[in-house]
Design a protein around this motif. Structure first.
Motif, PDB file in Angstrom:
ATOM      1  N   ILE A  78     -40.312  19.534  29.647  1.00  0.00           N
ATOM      2  CA  ILE A  78     -40.919  18.157  29.971  1.00  0.00           C
ATOM      3  C   ILE A  78     -40.130  17.885  31.712  1.00  0.00           C
ATOM      4  O   ILE A  78     -39.165  17.792  31.476  1.00  0.00           O
ATOM      5  CB  ILE A  78     -41.216  16.996  29.284  1.00  0.00           C
ATOM      6  N   VAL A  79     -41.200  17.807  32.458  1.00  0.00           N
ATOM      7  CA  VAL A  79     -40.709  17.441  33.884  1.00  0.00           C
ATOM      8  C   VAL A  79     -41.618  16.174  34.439  1.00  0.00           C
ATOM      9  O   VAL A  79     -42.478  15.862  33.777  1.00  0.00           O
ATOM     10  CB  VAL A  79     -40.862  18.629  34.959  1.00  0.00           C
ATOM     11  N   GLY A  80     -41.203  15.681  35.310  1.00  0.00           N
ATOM     12  CA  GLY A  80     -41.770  14.559  36.014  1.00  0.00           C
ATOM     13  C   GLY A  80     -42.514  15.109  37.486  1.00  0.00           C
ATOM     14  O   GLY A  80     -42.461  16.365  37.548  1.00  0.00           O
ATOM     15  N   THR A  81     -43.054  14.206  37.986  1.00  0.00           N
ATOM     16  CA  THR A  81     -43.919  14.857  39.410  1.00  0.00           C
ATOM     17  C   THR A  81     -43.878  13.630  40.384  1.00  0.00           C
ATOM     18  O   THR A  81     -43.832  12.562  40.057  1.00  0.00           O
ATOM     19  CB  THR A  81     -45.319  15.219  39.124  1.00  0.00           C
ATOM     20  N   ASP A  82     -43.840  14.242  41.566  1.00  0.00           N
ATOM     21  CA  ASP A  82     -44.028  13.342  42.796  1.00  0.00           C
ATOM     22  C   ASP A  82     -45.276  13.174  43.294  1.00  0.00           C
ATOM     23  O   ASP A  82     -45.622  12.240  44.036  1.00  0.00           O
ATOM     24  CB  ASP A  82     -42.987  13.731  43.931  1.00  0.00           C
ATOM     25  N   ARG A  83     -46.152  14.322  42.905  1.00  0.00           N
ATOM     26  CA  ARG A  83     -47.707  14.277  43.532  1.00  0.00           C
ATOM     27  C   ARG A  83     -48.352  15.205  42.554  1.00  0.00           C
ATOM     28  O   ARG A  83     -47.929  16.398  42.593  1.00  0.00           O
ATOM     29  CB  ARG A  83     -47.695  14.542  45.030  1.00  0.00           C
ATOM     30  N   THR A  84     -49.362  14.694  41.720  1.00  0.00           N
ATOM     31  CA  THR A  84     -49.994  15.817  41.070  1.00  0.00           C
ATOM     32  C   THR A  84     -51.619  15.757  41.735  1.00  0.00           C
ATOM     33  O   THR A  84     -51.967  14.707  42.087  1.00  0.00           O
ATOM     34  CB  THR A  84     -50.102  15.447  39.715  1.00  0.00           C
ATOM     35  N   THR A  85     -52.104  17.061  41.861  1.00  0.00           N
ATOM     36  CA  THR A  85     -53.539  16.986  42.783  1.00  0.00           C
ATOM     37  C   THR A  85     -54.623  16.661  41.745  1.00  0.00           C
ATOM     38  O   THR A  85     -54.303  16.929  40.559  1.00  0.00           O
ATOM     39  CB  THR A  85     -53.606  18.213  43.636  1.00  0.00           C
ATOM     40  N   ALA A  86     -55.782  16.544  42.492  1.00  0.00           N
ATOM     41  CA  ALA A  86     -56.944  16.279  41.495  1.00  0.00           C
ATOM     42  C   ALA A  86     -57.316  17.462  40.809  1.00  0.00           C
ATOM     43  O   ALA A  86     -58.147  17.545  39.909  1.00  0.00           O
ATOM     44  CB  ALA A  86     -58.148  15.875  42.568  1.00  0.00           C
ATOM     45  N   ASN A  87     -56.878  18.876  41.132  1.00  0.00           N
ATOM     46  CA  ASN A  87     -56.833  19.871  40.608  1.00  0.00           C
ATOM     47  C   ASN A  87     -55.814  20.263  39.267  1.00  0.00           C
ATOM     48  O   ASN A  87     -55.701  21.258  38.504  1.00  0.00           O
ATOM     49  CB  ASN A  87     -57.030  21.169  41.449  1.00  0.00           C
ATOM     50  N   GLY A  88     -54.728  19.400  39.231  1.00  0.00           N
ATOM     51  CA  GLY A  88     -53.662  19.700  38.238  1.00  0.00           C
ATOM     52  C   GLY A  88     -52.547  20.226  38.830  1.00  0.00           C
ATOM     53  O   GLY A  88     -51.710  20.592  38.167  1.00  0.00           O
ATOM     54  N   ASP A  89     -52.635  20.693  40.089  1.00  0.00           N
ATOM     55  CA  ASP A  89     -51.293  21.250  40.649  1.00  0.00           C
ATOM     56  C   ASP A  89     -50.035  20.087  40.629  1.00  0.00           C
ATOM     57  O   ASP A  89     -50.432  18.983  41.004  1.00  0.00           O
ATOM     58  CB  ASP A  89     -51.415  21.659  42.145  1.00  0.00           C
ATOM     59  N   VAL A  90     -48.994  20.595  40.350  1.00  0.00           N
ATOM     60  CA  VAL A  90     -47.875  19.478  40.173  1.00  0.00           C
ATOM     61  C   VAL A  90     -46.683  19.776  41.376  1.00  0.00           C
ATOM     62  O   VAL A  90     -46.057  20.982  41.200  1.00  0.00           O
ATOM     63  CB  VAL A  90     -47.296  19.722  38.853  1.00  0.00           C
ATOM     64  N   CYS A  91     -46.473  18.840  41.999  1.00  0.00           N
ATOM     65  CA  CYS A  91     -45.371  18.954  43.198  1.00  0.00           C
ATOM     66  C   CYS A  91     -44.264  18.047  42.320  1.00  0.00           C
ATOM     67  O   CYS A  91     -44.387  16.958  41.949  1.00  0.00           O
ATOM     68  CB  CYS A  91     -45.721  18.083  44.232  1.00  0.00           C
ATOM     69  N   ASN A  92     -43.109  18.500  42.300  1.00  0.00           N
ATOM     70  CA  ASN A  92     -41.737  18.102  41.806  1.00  0.00           C
ATOM     71  C   ASN A  92     -40.759  18.705  42.554  1.00  0.00           C
ATOM     72  O   ASN A  92     -40.893  19.658  43.211  1.00  0.00           O
ATOM     73  CB  ASN A  92     -41.907  18.304  40.194  1.00  0.00           C
ATOM     74  N   LYS A  93     -39.550  18.263  41.953  1.00  0.00           N
ATOM     75  CA  LYS A  93     -38.127  18.564  42.598  1.00  0.00           C
ATOM     76  C   LYS A  93     -38.236  20.142  42.485  1.00  0.00           C
ATOM     77  O   LYS A  93     -38.476  21.096  41.780  1.00  0.00           O
ATOM     78  CB  LYS A  93     -37.018  17.972  41.708  1.00  0.00           C
ATOM     79  N   ILE A  94     -37.679  20.633  44.054  1.00  0.00           N
ATOM     80  CA  ILE A  94     -37.315  22.160  43.972  1.00  0.00           C
ATOM     81  C   ILE A  94     -36.844  22.897  42.812  1.00  0.00           C
ATOM     82  O   ILE A  94     -35.770  22.357  42.229  1.00  0.00           O
ATOM     83  CB  ILE A  94     -36.626  22.222  45.425  1.00  0.00           C
ATOM     84  N   GLY A  95     -37.455  23.778  42.545  1.00  0.00           N
ATOM     85  CA  GLY A  95     -36.962  24.610  41.187  1.00  0.00           C
ATOM     86  C   GLY A  95     -38.013  24.435  40.092  1.00  0.00           C
ATOM     87  O   GLY A  95     -37.660  25.182  38.963  1.00  0.00           O
ATOM     88  N   THR A  96     -38.833  23.395  40.236  1.00  0.00           N
ATOM     89  CA  THR A  96     -39.524  23.082  38.893  1.00  0.00           C
ATOM     90  C   THR A  96     -40.564  24.666  38.745  1.00  0.00           C
ATOM     91  O   THR A  96     -40.859  24.849  37.591  1.00  0.00           O
ATOM     92  CB  THR A  96     -40.441  21.989  39.214  1.00  0.00           C
ATOM     93  N   TYR A  97     -40.982  24.979  39.988  1.00  0.00           N
ATOM     94  CA  TYR A  97     -41.866  26.171  39.988  1.00  0.00           C
ATOM     95  C   TYR A  97     -41.289  27.461  39.042  1.00  0.00           C
ATOM     96  O   TYR A  97     -42.085  27.826  38.303  1.00  0.00           O
ATOM     97  CB  TYR A  97     -42.384  26.315  41.224  1.00  0.00           C
ATOM     98  N   LEU A  98     -39.970  27.703  39.406  1.00  0.00           N
ATOM     99  CA  LEU A  98     -39.330  28.847  38.677  1.00  0.00           C
ATOM    100  C   LEU A  98     -39.281  28.450  37.017  1.00  0.00           C
ATOM    101  O   LEU A  98     -39.279  29.298  36.532  1.00  0.00           O
ATOM    102  CB  LEU A  98     -37.758  28.927  39.374  1.00  0.00           C
ATOM    103  N   LYS A  99     -39.013  27.218  36.831  1.00  0.00           N
ATOM    104  CA  LYS A  99     -39.050  26.979  35.338  1.00  0.00           C
ATOM    105  C   LYS A  99     -40.202  27.348  34.674  1.00  0.00           C
ATOM    106  O   LYS A  99     -40.507  27.531  33.524  1.00  0.00           O
ATOM    107  CB  LYS A  99     -38.612  25.496  35.139  1.00  0.00           C
ATOM    108  N   ALA A 100     -41.406  26.759  35.449  1.00  0.00           N
ATOM    109  CA  ALA A 100     -42.725  27.098  34.845  1.00  0.00           C
ATOM    110  C   ALA A 100     -43.322  28.223  34.818  1.00  0.00           C
ATOM    111  O   ALA A 100     -43.817  28.765  33.887  1.00  0.00           O
ATOM    112  CB  ALA A 100     -43.685  26.197  35.680  1.00  0.00           C
ATOM    113  N   LEU A 101     -42.732  29.283  35.620  1.00  0.00           N
ATOM    114  CA  LEU A 101     -42.840  30.754  35.554  1.00  0.00           C
ATOM    115  C   LEU A 101     -42.164  31.299  34.433  1.00  0.00           C
ATOM    116  O   LEU A 101     -42.728  32.017  33.524  1.00  0.00           O
ATOM    117  CB  LEU A 101     -42.398  31.522  36.784  1.00  0.00           C
TER     118      LEU A 101
END
Ligand code: MRU
Length: 366
Positions: free
Chosen positions: A240-263
């Protein structure tokens, strides 16, 4: 939440009805310091230099910044100037623009003489709303944790990995990613949290670990690169992470490194959830990777690290050779396809444009 037995929010209005106190997060976990913000410049500095941080708290702080500005210059020009000064402090968290727009729209519609009082009222309401949003996120996330706990043997713990700090320090109270964790712990579900240290500013090591420690939630601090290994070995039940901005399509911008955890989570079939209040959704943006501005912070945050020395003094030490430059992108974007669900105040939504529009029909743009 409680600090030393006393209940705190991260921001509150003082008895003078004008200045605002915040917890100065730069010194945690070593020192708990409260500072008073008295001018728009104080508010701008507190956001820019991360005395306060976390998308929802940045928004609330900006709202109070507008209120203080209205006591000095309630004109339209004053309002616009304050909007600009506060808006340029941090570019990624959309809650900042959301709160500034909310305040400006309200204040523009009323006579100048009424603006200061109305601004303080609205800022306080935004702060209270944030607390309620987080409580609801907590209840909705708790249901997911309960389901995972049901599949466990009696007494076996639910292991949750989190990145950065989306805890009560990032909001007014409770936090987004941590709200379900606190509720599950209160309910007696055995929870254990893996806390990513979150280089370069170490919000995990310094803030999330401090919060969980203070509330008796079992947790283990790990380096940012350990998550994938733990997932491969079945040690993580959910992220479970937070987000700084989530787009209308559901892409999630969050602290650097979040993407690697999701992969890593996708590769290991570990459910990856993002907890967010609806003001964090940017309905004007579809493609997060292409359209969200990513804050580039000073390389000094990478080449230096702050901690407490053996003598008890808080100190900053250099890590790398003086000749080595450093890059410091502060956020990344996790594409919607890697996300299991978005835990919002209204329920858990799939990270798709259709599901988000269905959950927030009045907010979605045509
Ligand atoms: O740079 P920060 O500390 O403001 O970044 C904070 C985060 O990335 C949080 O995960 C995000 O703001 C969500 S807070 C509920």
């Amino acid at each position: 939440m409680k600090v030393g037995g006393q209940h705190y929010h991260t921001i509150w209005l003082n008895e003078d009805g004008r200045s605002v106190d915040i917890i100065d997060q730069r010194w945690l976990p070593h020192e708990f310091r409260v500072v008073t913000l008295k001018t728009v410049d104080d508010f701008a500095r507190a956001i820019r230099e991360m005395w306060v941080r976390g998308a929802p708290l940045i928004g609330v702080t900006a709202a109070y910044g507008v209120a203080i500005a209205m006591t000095e210059d309630p004109s339209d020009a004053g309002l616009d100037q304050t909007w600009d000064v506060l808006h340029e402090t941090r570019p990624t968290a959309i809650n900042l623009r959301w709160a500034l727009d909310d305040m400006r729209t309200l204040l523009r519609s009323m006579p100048e003489a009424q603006r200061a009082e109305a601004a303080y009222k609205r800022a306080a309401a935004i702060a209270e709303e944030d607390v309620e949003l987080n409580r609801s996120i907590g209840r909705n996330g708790l249901e997911i944790i309960r389901e995972i706990a049901k599949r466990k043997k009696p007494g076996e713990r639910v292991n949750i990995l989190t990145h950065c700090n989306a805890g009560w320090l990032a909001t007014v109270d409770y936090g987004t990613a941590t709200a379900p964790i606190y509720l599950a712990t209160e309910e007696g579900i055995p929870i254990h949290v893996y806390v990513d240290e979150t280089r370069p500013r170490n919000q995990g090591a310094q803030l999330t670990a401090w919060e969980l420690d203070g509330h008796g939630v079992p947790h283990t601090l790990i380096v940012d690169n350990a998550g994938g290994h733990l997932m491969q070995h079945g040690d993580v039940d959910m992220v479970i992470v937070g987000t700084d901005r989530t787009t209308a399509n559901g892409d999630v911008c969050n602290k650097i490194g979040t993407y690697l955890k999701a992969l890593a989570a996708k590769d290991n079939n570990v459910p990856f959830y993002v907890a967010l209040p609806s003001p964090t959704i940017d309905w004007t943006v579809k493609d997060g990777v292409k359209e969200i501005p990513i804050e580039e912070r000073s390389g000094d945050e990478v080449t230096f690290v702050q901690g407490r020395g053996m003598d008890g003094a808080i100190m900053t030490v250099r890590l790398s050779p003086e000749g080595s430059p450093a890059a410091n992108p502060a956020f990344d974007v996790t594409p919607a396809r890697l996300i299991t669900g978005l835990i919002t105040e209204r329920g858990v939504s799939e990270a798709t444009p259709e599901a988000l529009r269905t959950m927030f029909p009045e907010r979605a743009l045509p």
